[in-house]
Design a protein around this motif. Structure first.
Motif, mmCIF file in Angstrom:
data_model
loop_
_atom_site.group_PDB
_atom_site.id
_atom_site.type_symbol
_atom_site.label_atom_id
_atom_site.label_comp_id
_atom_site.label_asym_id
_atom_site.label_seq_id
_atom_site.Cartn_x
_atom_site.Cartn_y
_atom_site.Cartn_z
ATOM 1 N N TRP B 22 31.718 -7.624 -3.691
ATOM 2 C CA TRP B 22 32.445 -6.585 -2.939
ATOM 3 C C TRP B 22 31.819 -5.214 -3.183
ATOM 4 N N LEU B 23 31.433 -4.945 -4.441
ATOM 5 C CA LEU B 23 30.816 -3.643 -4.740
ATOM 6 C C LEU B 23 29.492 -3.478 -3.998
ATOM 7 N N ARG B 24 28.681 -4.534 -3.971
ATOM 8 C CA ARG B 24 27.404 -4.440 -3.231
ATOM 9 C C ARG B 24 27.656 -4.216 -1.751
ATOM 10 N N THR B 25 28.703 -4.844 -1.237
ATOM 11 C CA THR B 25 29.030 -4.656 0.178
ATOM 12 C C THR B 25 29.465 -3.211 0.422
ATOM 13 N N ALA B 26 30.255 -2.660 -0.521
ATOM 14 C CA ALA B 26 30.670 -1.253 -0.411
ATOM 15 C C ALA B 26 29.436 -0.348 -0.393
ATOM 16 N N LEU B 27 28.479 -0.637 -1.283
ATOM 17 C CA LEU B 27 27.251 0.166 -1.340
ATOM 18 C C LEU B 27 26.458 0.043 -0.045
ATOM 19 N N SER B 28 26.417 -1.162 0.524
ATOM 20 C CA SER B 28 25.698 -1.350 1.787
ATOM 21 C C SER B 28 26.323 -0.516 2.900
ATOM 22 N N PHE B 29 27.665 -0.516 2.949
ATOM 23 C CA PHE B 29 28.349 0.319 3.948
ATOM 24 C C PHE B 29 28.000 1.788 3.740
ATOM 25 N N ALA B 30 28.054 2.235 2.479
ATOM 26 C CA ALA B 30 27.797 3.652 2.190
ATOM 27 C C ALA B 30 26.344 4.006 2.515
ATOM 28 N N GLY B 31 25.411 3.106 2.172
ATOM 29 C CA GLY B 31 23.994 3.367 2.455
ATOM 30 C C GLY B 31 23.737 3.472 3.946
ATOM 31 N N LEU B 32 24.311 2.539 4.705
ATOM 32 C CA LEU B 32 24.157 2.577 6.159
ATOM 33 C C LEU B 32 24.809 3.847 6.712
ATOM 34 N N GLY B 33 25.990 4.195 6.180
ATOM 35 C CA GLY B 33 26.675 5.408 6.616
ATOM 36 C C GLY B 33 25.820 6.640 6.368
ATOM 37 N N ALA B 34 25.146 6.674 5.208
ATOM 38 C CA ALA B 34 24.287 7.817 4.876
ATOM 39 C C ALA B 34 23.119 7.911 5.859
ATOM 40 N N LEU B 35 22.513 6.760 6.165
ATOM 41 C CA LEU B 35 21.399 6.752 7.125
ATOM 42 C C LEU B 35 21.856 7.248 8.493
ATOM 43 N N LEU B 36 23.041 6.788 8.928
ATOM 44 C CA LEU B 36 23.573 7.210 10.232
ATOM 45 C C LEU B 36 23.888 8.705 10.232
ATOM 46 N N LEU B 37 24.475 9.204 9.121
ATOM 47 C CA LEU B 37 24.800 10.632 9.041
ATOM 48 C C LEU B 37 23.523 11.467 9.053
ATOM 49 N N HIS B 38 22.491 10.988 8.337
ATOM 50 C CA HIS B 38 21.205 11.682 8.323
ATOM 51 C C HIS B 38 20.654 11.797 9.743
ATOM 52 N N SER B 39 20.711 10.683 10.496
ATOM 53 C CA SER B 39 20.218 10.691 11.876
ATOM 54 C C SER B 39 21.076 11.597 12.750
ATOM 55 N N ALA B 40 22.395 11.593 12.507
ATOM 56 C CA ALA B 40 23.305 12.427 13.296
ATOM 57 C C ALA B 40 22.978 13.900 13.097
ATOM 58 N N LEU B 41 22.678 14.274 11.842
ATOM 59 C CA LEU B 41 22.431 15.688 11.540
ATOM 60 C C LEU B 41 21.032 16.107 11.960
ATOM 61 N N SER B 42 20.067 15.139 12.058
ATOM 62 C CA SER B 42 18.732 15.570 12.474
ATOM 63 C C SER B 42 18.586 15.619 13.992
ATOM 64 N N ASP B 43 18.828 14.516 14.709
ATOM 65 C CA ASP B 43 18.632 14.643 16.165
ATOM 66 C C ASP B 43 19.564 13.824 17.043
ATOM 67 N N ARG B 44 20.530 13.114 16.482
ATOM 68 C CA ARG B 44 21.402 12.307 17.336
ATOM 69 C C ARG B 44 22.859 12.478 16.917
#
Lengths: 138, 109
Positions: B22-44
């Protein structure tokens, strides 16, 4: 009469399929339930990793000469990820149910679909890279 | 929140491995969320919503994983099934929602 009994049996079987998980069969060994849960979680993480790959290829990878290459790779990965995520609960539940009634675990096409999907993405990426190299832009 | 978790009651350590999954799954969600937020703040900017959803799900699951572990330990001790469908359904729904919204952004934008 015979037919009526048969119909009753069918209805009862249908009822059983529909009833909530914890009223079917008997509680399985907790180790099996936890193994099922971890397998489910591994599929969810696989979906999240494919999703991250899809987002990364569209947002972070430099453009290929074929200018729709990144979008194509990204969309295939995200579709695959979404399909895995959307079916993950049903897969977990079917297996838990099979454990409760002591039947065989249901077959799944998903490992095949995932493998073929990843092979297609890899081959396409290789093709796009080779095209770039052939044009001297690699 | 109690800092100390109960010791695993099963010598096969199934409960602890499930907690870590469950913890690894939580980390995967957070990592994906960070990547999406990074993309949102740069150009999308449209990726902001799935990014926030991914990060929030990761944070929530990290907390829930502890409660889930306690619940599993309790279930193992009293010999009941440790299954929790609502949690499984919620994690599936969150992953599906992040995937669908990213797909919509890529197909429309």
């Amino acid at each position: 009469m015979n037919q009526l009994a048969h119909l009753r049996e069918l209805l009862a079987a249908r009822q059983e399929r529909r009833s909530p998980l914890d009223s079917v069969g008997t509680e399985p060994d907790y180790r099996f339930s936890l193994a099922n849960e971890r397998t489910y979680l591994a599929w969810v993480r696989t979906a999240l990793a494919l999703l991250a790959g899809g987002v990364a290829v569209v947002q972070l990878v430099p453009n290929f000469w074929v200018d729709w290459a990144r979008e194509l790779l990204g969309v295939i990965l995200v579709v695959l990820a979404t399909a895995i995520a959307a079916t993950s609960y049903a897969r977990w539940q079917r297996r838990e149910r099979a454990m409760r009634v002591g039947g065989p675990l249901p077959a799944s096409l998903l490992p095949w679909v995932t493998g073929v999907g990843l092979a297609v993405v890899s081959l396409l990426a290789l093709a796009f890279i080779l095209i770039d190299i052939a044009r001297g832009e690699g | 929140m109690e800092p100390e978790l109960p010791p695993p009651p099963d010598s096969g350590l199934q409960s602890e491995r499930t907690y870590l999954a469950w913890l690894r799954t939580a980390l995967s969600f957070a990592g994906l969320g960070a990547l999406l937020l990074h993309s949102a703040l740069s150009d999308r900017p449209a990726l902001l919503a799935p990014g926030i959803l991914g990060m929030a799900t990761g944070a929530a699951l990290a907390v829930i994983a502890r409660q889930r572990y306690r619940m599993v330990v309790g279930a193992v001790i009293v010999g009941r099934s440790p299954v929790d469908h609502r949690l499984v359904a919620a994690a599936s729904a969150a992953a599906t929602a992040v995937g669908l919204s990213a797909l919509v952004v890529f197909l429309i934008g």
